[in-house]
Design a protein around this motif. Structure first.
Motif, PDB file in Angstrom:
ATOM      1  N   GLY A 111      -3.718   1.003  -3.561  1.00  0.00           N
ATOM      2  CA  GLY A 111      -2.586   0.715  -4.295  1.00  0.00           C
ATOM      3  C   GLY A 111      -1.657  -0.169  -3.376  1.00  0.00           C
ATOM      4  N   LEU A 112      -1.690  -0.257  -2.210  1.00  0.00           N
ATOM      5  CA  LEU A 112      -0.954  -1.116  -1.383  1.00  0.00           C
ATOM      6  C   LEU A 112      -1.397  -2.520  -1.138  1.00  0.00           C
ATOM      7  N   SER A 113      -2.659  -2.967  -1.847  1.00  0.00           N
ATOM      8  CA  SER A 113      -3.279  -4.105  -1.508  1.00  0.00           C
ATOM      9  C   SER A 113      -2.716  -5.181  -1.388  1.00  0.00           C
ATOM     10  N   PHE A 114      -1.686  -5.310  -2.185  1.00  0.00           N
ATOM     11  CA  PHE A 114      -0.749  -6.429  -2.444  1.00  0.00           C
ATOM     12  C   PHE A 114      -0.069  -6.799  -1.121  1.00  0.00           C
ATOM     13  N   GLU A 115      -0.069  -5.914  -0.166  1.00  0.00           N
ATOM     14  CA  GLU A 115       0.579  -6.286   1.262  1.00  0.00           C
ATOM     15  C   GLU A 115      -0.612  -5.576   2.170  1.00  0.00           C
ATOM     16  N   PRO A 116      -1.660  -6.433   2.504  1.00  0.00           N
ATOM     17  CA  PRO A 116      -2.619  -5.622   3.495  1.00  0.00           C
ATOM     18  C   PRO A 116      -1.902  -5.090   4.933  1.00  0.00           C
ATOM     19  N   ARG A 117      -1.086  -5.620   5.576  1.00  0.00           N
ATOM     20  CA  ARG A 117      -0.433  -4.787   6.827  1.00  0.00           C
ATOM     21  C   ARG A 117       0.122  -3.543   6.194  1.00  0.00           C
ATOM     22  N   ALA A 118       0.817  -3.371   5.179  1.00  0.00           N
ATOM     23  CA  ALA A 118       1.387  -2.160   4.709  1.00  0.00           C
ATOM     24  C   ALA A 118       0.148  -1.054   4.356  1.00  0.00           C
ATOM     25  N   ALA A 119      -0.846  -1.618   3.810  1.00  0.00           N
ATOM     26  CA  ALA A 119      -2.127  -0.903   3.506  1.00  0.00           C
ATOM     27  C   ALA A 119      -2.873  -0.236   4.625  1.00  0.00           C
ATOM     28  N   PHE A 120      -2.851  -1.064   5.940  1.00  0.00           N
ATOM     29  CA  PHE A 120      -3.644  -0.601   6.890  1.00  0.00           C
ATOM     30  C   PHE A 120      -2.754   0.411   7.650  1.00  0.00           C
TER      31      PHE A 120
ATOM     32  N   ILE B 184      -7.116   8.415   0.760  1.00  0.00           N
ATOM     33  CA  ILE B 184      -6.784   7.497   1.471  1.00  0.00           C
ATOM     34  C   ILE B 184      -6.974   5.828   1.056  1.00  0.00           C
ATOM     35  N   PHE B 185      -8.379   5.965   0.632  1.00  0.00           N
ATOM     36  CA  PHE B 185      -8.754   4.336   0.115  1.00  0.00           C
ATOM     37  C   PHE B 185      -7.925   4.073  -1.169  1.00  0.00           C
ATOM     38  N   CYS B 186      -7.631   5.378  -1.952  1.00  0.00           N
ATOM     39  CA  CYS B 186      -6.906   4.925  -3.091  1.00  0.00           C
ATOM     40  C   CYS B 186      -5.503   4.391  -2.751  1.00  0.00           C
ATOM     41  N   VAL B 187      -4.630   5.231  -1.735  1.00  0.00           N
ATOM     42  CA  VAL B 187      -3.546   4.690  -1.294  1.00  0.00           C
ATOM     43  C   VAL B 187      -3.538   3.307  -0.795  1.00  0.00           C
TER      44      VAL B 187
END
Length: 122
Positions: free
Chosen positions: A29-38, A23-26
């Motif tokens: 991978g989405l860290s460029f958009e924090p809202r999508a990452a969370f 889950i952390f790796c995903v």
């Protein structure tokens, strides 16, 4: 009985750590958009809650000799065959449900963070 709980805790903890790593790796991978990452983290953590809940349901009927916990128990600490099935099932079920509750809290926190980021416009 305490050694059963300790071994069950270690087994479920290890499985949850591997799931959390994925889950952390995903999320990274989405860290460029924090809202999508969370959002992704909250959803995947909720999936982990479901898997833990299903494993807790399955623990009641799974043969105790085929459980991972049974393999890790030293022979001198294994319960007598007369009640080994019920004790093993109870310990594994409690452990899975305990981790499911903790994971659900993490999922809620991630969804709340995604909501706050949404409201902040980030």
């Amino acid at each position: 009985m305490e050694i059963l709980r300790r071994v069950a805790f270690e087994i479920v903890m290890r499985a949850c750590l591997f799931g959390s790593l994925a889950i952390f790796c995903v999320m990274v991978g989405l860290s460029f958009e924090p809202r999508a990452a969370f959002k992704a983290g909250g959803f995947l953590t909720l999936v982990m809650v479901g898997v833990l809940w299903l494993k807790a349901v399955e623990a009641r009927t799974k043969d105790h000799r085929r459980m991972e916990m049974w393999l890790y128990l030293p022979k001198e600490h294994r319960p007598p065959p007369a009640y080994a099935q019920s004790v093993s099932a109870m310990v594994m079920r409690e452990t899975y449900l305990s981790f499911a509750r903790r994971t659900a809290v993490v999922s809620i926190v991630m969804w709340v963070l995604a909501l706050l980021l949404e409201l902040a416009g980030i």
